[in-house]
Design a protein around this motif. Structure first.
Motif, short mmCIF file in Angstrom:
data_model
loop_
_atom_site.label_atom_id
_atom_site.label_comp_id
_atom_site.label_asym_id
_atom_site.label_seq_id
_atom_site.Cartn_x
_atom_site.Cartn_y
_atom_site.Cartn_z
N THR A 91 3.38 25.85 45.75
CA THR A 91 2.91 24.94 44.68
C THR A 91 4.00 23.97 44.27
O THR A 91 3.74 22.78 44.03
N ASP A 92 5.24 24.45 44.19
CA ASP A 92 6.34 23.56 43.80
C ASP A 92 6.50 22.42 44.80
O ASP A 92 6.78 21.28 44.42
N ARG A 93 6.32 22.74 46.09
CA ARG A 93 6.41 21.67 47.09
C ARG A 93 5.28 20.65 46.90
O ARG A 93 5.49 19.43 47.02
N ALA A 94 4.08 21.16 46.58
CA ALA A 94 2.96 20.24 46.35
C ALA A 94 3.19 19.41 45.10
O ALA A 94 2.86 18.21 45.06
N VAL A 95 3.77 20.02 44.06
CA VAL A 95 4.07 19.27 42.83
C VAL A 95 5.08 18.18 43.11
O VAL A 95 4.95 17.03 42.65
N THR A 96 6.13 18.52 43.87
CA THR A 96 7.16 17.52 44.19
C THR A 96 6.55 16.35 44.97
O THR A 96 6.85 15.18 44.71
N SER A 97 5.69 16.67 45.92
CA SER A 97 5.04 15.61 46.71
C SER A 97 4.17 14.73 45.82
O SER A 97 4.20 13.49 45.94
N PHE A 98 3.42 15.34 44.90
CA PHE A 98 2.56 14.53 44.02
C PHE A 98 3.38 13.64 43.10
O PHE A 98 3.09 12.45 42.93
N LEU A 99 4.43 14.23 42.49
CA LEU A 99 5.23 13.44 41.56
C LEU A 99 5.91 12.27 42.27
O LEU A 99 6.03 11.18 41.71
N ALA A 100 6.36 12.50 43.52
CA ALA A 100 6.97 11.40 44.26
C ALA A 100 5.96 10.30 44.55
O ALA A 100 6.25 9.10 44.43
N ALA A 101 4.73 10.70 44.93
CA ALA A 101 3.70 9.70 45.21
C ALA A 101 3.31 8.95 43.94
O ALA A 101 3.13 7.72 43.96
N ALA A 102 3.18 9.67 42.82
CA ALA A 102 2.78 9.02 41.56
C ALA A 102 3.86 8.08 41.04
O ALA A 102 3.56 7.10 40.35
N ALA A 103 5.14 8.37 41.36
CA ALA A 103 6.24 7.53 40.89
C ALA A 103 6.58 6.40 41.84
O ALA A 103 7.46 5.58 41.55
N SER A 104 5.89 6.32 42.96
CA SER A 104 6.19 5.28 43.92
C SER A 104 5.84 3.91 43.36
O SER A 104 4.91 3.77 42.55
N PRO A 105 6.59 2.87 43.76
CA PRO A 105 6.30 1.53 43.23
C PRO A 105 4.87 1.07 43.50
O PRO A 105 4.24 0.41 42.66
N ALA A 106 4.33 1.42 44.67
CA ALA A 106 2.97 0.98 45.00
C ALA A 106 1.96 1.54 44.03
O ALA A 106 1.03 0.84 43.59
N VAL A 107 2.10 2.81 43.67
CA VAL A 107 1.15 3.43 42.74
C VAL A 107 1.37 2.92 41.33
O VAL A 107 0.43 2.58 40.60
N ARG A 108 2.63 2.84 40.90
CA ARG A 108 2.91 2.39 39.53
C ARG A 108 2.43 0.97 39.28
O ARG A 108 1.98 0.64 38.20
N GLN A 109 2.51 0.12 40.28
CA GLN A 109 2.07 -1.26 40.11
C GLN A 109 0.57 -1.43 40.25
O GLN A 109 0.02 -2.47 39.87
N SER A 110 -0.10 -0.42 40.80
CA SER A 110 -1.53 -0.57 41.09
C SER A 110 -2.43 0.20 40.15
O SER A 110 -3.64 -0.01 40.15
N THR A 112 -4.56 1.44 37.02
CA THR A 112 -5.17 0.91 35.80
C THR A 112 -4.73 1.76 34.61
O THR A 112 -4.05 2.77 34.77
N ALA A 113 -5.14 1.33 33.42
CA ALA A 113 -4.77 2.09 32.23
C ALA A 113 -5.35 3.50 32.27
O ALA A 113 -4.68 4.47 31.91
N GLY A 114 -6.60 3.62 32.73
CA GLY A 114 -7.21 4.94 32.80
C GLY A 114 -6.52 5.84 33.80
O GLY A 114 -6.28 7.03 33.53
N THR A 115 -6.19 5.29 34.98
CA THR A 115 -5.50 6.10 35.98
C THR A 115 -4.11 6.48 35.51
O THR A 115 -3.68 7.63 35.70
N ALA A 116 -3.39 5.56 34.89
CA ALA A 116 -2.06 5.87 34.38
C ALA A 116 -2.12 6.97 33.32
O ALA A 116 -1.26 7.87 33.28
N LYS A 117 -3.12 6.92 32.47
CA LYS A 117 -3.27 7.96 31.44
C LYS A 117 -3.56 9.31 32.08
O LYS A 117 -3.02 10.35 31.65
N ALA A 118 -4.41 9.32 33.13
CA ALA A 118 -4.71 10.58 33.80
C ALA A 118 -3.48 11.14 34.50
O ALA A 118 -3.23 12.36 34.48
#
Length: 609
Positions: A91-110, A112-118
């Motif tokens: 699970t920790d490996r999956a969490v690390t992978s998710f957090l890295a993907a969520a913090a990527s510039p492509a995701v952060r710039q793309s 919406t407000a609802g997705t960012a809140k989720a």
């Protein structure tokens, strides 16, 4: 063409012939719509492509950790603890992978407000995962509480997918896509059923509480599966029918029915074989997950295709409209700038008159200064066209406004002088009348005559107060003056005696205090106006109380009556007038007493509410 000598109509006609406003509006709307749609689709595509797999891996890992946690809290054996630790590492490996993907510039710039809140909500939940594990290991949390905590984490992950799909904005795509997410959530409910049974298998117990929770999950799983199936895109529904083995689905339904129909077994394992149940759930979940993954991938491809189409439309619309806008812009600006210069000059002159000249004139007139009207008027240079005619009309309006302000000040000053003269004459007559009454009262022997003289004396006192009202309106002070300080109890009694219905007034002074002599007459007048208001607007058989007491910031006087009161809006309006009295309006003479009270209170810094 010399446009300065042409009419405004011609200029407007030229603007219409070169329809910049309409062209720019249509062009801007088309470009904005295309750009917004394209940008939305591109962002949705980026978020879905970058997050779908990390979120799916995280959901899978959390579901397995939830099951191992239930087993461990039910039977904390070393083998169960070792299995739980291995799953926590996954699970920790999956969490690390998710957090890295969520913090990527492509995701952060793309996002919406609802997705960012989720995403933020899931991050917050994952931040509490170590604490949850510590409670599980320390046996400070029940299995049901841990079960609920993991459920909330997985539910938060589904919110990210839902918000990413909603960002697409196309209702024809959003509803079927949401149905895919609901299908995945129904599969999650099945995993929750399996986690509960894993605990029952490990504990060899299936108590009533676990069975009730299992029955609720079965109902939620079946209902959500049926609803999502009905809303699925035909192709997604066909893929689901192809991927899911009907025999496996039938076996799961039969096992669920056995568990739902069987009574709770607190001292025995659930009435199905663990191997059969786990194998059935694993296979059905895998098949359903495969259908969900195919549907999400197909949605991503559709979004990508639509984004490309929108971009092509954007380039085409931009190229065609830009040339027309440039030509229209050059011609229209040439016309509009000339017109705007004249209008700006006219506007600035009007604002200066309204915001500077007239308010300054009114302040000077109220202060009693002499004003030269000709020096205040700054005429604009008229012209032959319509704007020049407007300037001429403005000059006339400006002159009329200034002269009207001066005339109004003269009229108000004349009214004040009239009030002052009438009041002074009335005061002289009333003072003489009061002197005669005092002499008659001293010489009267008959009680009836004396009572009549007292009544006339009281009426004369009220008439004197009304005459003083005119002086207050005129800005003067009454002639009555006191050299020495006067006890407050005497001030309150004197105010009560100036009211017609003075017998209803009860005076209470709760502390020995005195009022400075120069203020006494105005305070008596002020309180008399408020007391008269209280007696006039309350039933004749009720008592009016006036209570004086020392407080932290001075001396407070409360007047209490039993009148009908006022509404909130009216009360606020009256209090505002008492705090900051406006210029006296003769049409509001029905509230003359309150206006006089406000003037007297403002004169001495007294607060009246």
């Amino acid at each position: 063409m010399n446009l300065r000598r042409r009419s405004v109509l011609l200029r407007v006609t030229l603007l219409v012939l070169v329809p910049l406003v309409f062209l720019v509006g249509i062009f801007g709307y088309a470009i904005t719509s295309s750009a917004t749609a394209a940008l939305t689709l591109i962002r949705a595509r980026s978020v879905i492509n970058d997050l779908k797999q990390p979120v799916a891996n995280l959901q899978h890992a959390l579901a397995h950790e939830r099951a191992q946690t239930i087993v461990y809290t039910t039977r904390p054996a070393p083998a169960a603890y070792s299995a739980l630790q291995r799953q926590q590492a996954a699970t920790d490996r999956a969490v690390t992978s998710f957090l890295a993907a969520a913090a990527s510039p492509a995701v952060r710039q793309s996002t919406t407000a609802g997705t960012a809140k989720a995403i933020a909500a899931l991050r917050a939940g994952l931040a509490g995962l170590p604490g949850l594990r510590a409670k599980v290991t320390g046996r400070s949390i029940s299995g049901q509480q841990a079960f609920t905590a993991y459920n909330d984490l997985i539910a938060a992950s589904y919110q990210i997918l839902e918000q990413s799909i909603i960002a697409v904005g196309n209702a024809r795509q959003v509803l079927p896509a949401i149905a895919v997410i609901e299908l995945a959530i129904s599969n999650e409910y099945l995993q929750q059923e399996s986690a509960l049974l894993d605990g029952g298998f490990a504990a060899h117990s299936f108590p009533a509480r676990d069975q009730q929770a299992f029955v609720s999950l079965v109902g939620a799983h079946r209902l959500l599966y049926a609803q999502s199936y009905s809303y699925l895109n035909p192709l997604d529904r066909a893929n689901l029918d192809h991927d899911v083995n009907p025999q496996i689905a039938h076996t799961l339904t039969r096992l669920e029915n056995v568990l739902v129909a069987s009574p709770a077994t607190p001292k025995a394992a659930p009435p199905v074989l663990a191997a059969t149940w786990n194998a059935t759930v694993a296979e059905l979940s895998s098949q359903t997950g495969q259908a969900v993954e195919q549907a999400v991938a197909r949605l991503a491809r559709q979004v990508s295709s639509q984004a490309s189409a929108k971009l092509r439309s954007l380039y085409l619309d931009g190229g065609l409209g830009l040339a027309a806008v440039i030509v229209s812009l050059i011609v229209s600006l040439w016309i509009a700038v000339r017109l705007a210069r004249q209008l700006h000059g006219l506007r600035d002159s009007a604002l200066e008159l309204a915001n500077v000249a007239l308010p300054g004139l009114v302040r000077r007139l109220r202060a009693g200064e002499e004003v030269d009207v000709a020096a205040l008027i700054r005429p604009l240079e008229p012209g032959a066209d319509e704007i020049g005619q407007v300037k001429a009309a403005f000059n006339s309006a400006q002159r009329t406004a200034v002269e009207s302000a001066v005339d109004e000040a003269r009229v108000r000053r004349g009214i004040n002088d009239l009030f002052r003269n009438l009041a002074r004459r009335s005061q002289s007559l009333l003072e003489r009348q009061m002197g005669l009454l005092d002499a008659l009262e001293r010489n009267a022997a008959d009680p009836g005559d004396l009572d009549g003289l007292f009544r006339i004396d009281h009426l004369t006192t009220r008439m004197r107060r009304h005459a003083e009202n005119l002086l207050v309106l005129a800005g003067d002070s009454p002639r009555r003056a006191f050299r020495d300080a006067v006890p407050f109890v005497d001030v309150l009694r004197a105010a009560a005696t100036e009211v017609e219905d003075y017998k209803r007034i009860k005076v209470i002074a709760r502390a020995p205090a005195a009022l400075a002599g120069p203020v006494v007459s105005d305070v008596i007048h002020l309180l008399a106006e408020l007391l008269e208001n209280a007696t006039l607007f309350s039933p004749a058989d009720t008592e009016v109380r006036i209570v004086g007491a020392l407080v932290a910031n001075g001396y407070a006087v409360d007047i209490e009556d039993r009148g009908p009161g006022m509404g909130a809006a009216e009360l606020a309006s009256v209090n505002a007038s008492l705090a900051d009295p406006p210029l006296f309006d003769m049409s509001g003479s029905d509230r003359l007493g309150l206006f006089v009270a406000a003037r007297l209170a403002g004169r001495h810094g007294i607060s009246v509410t």
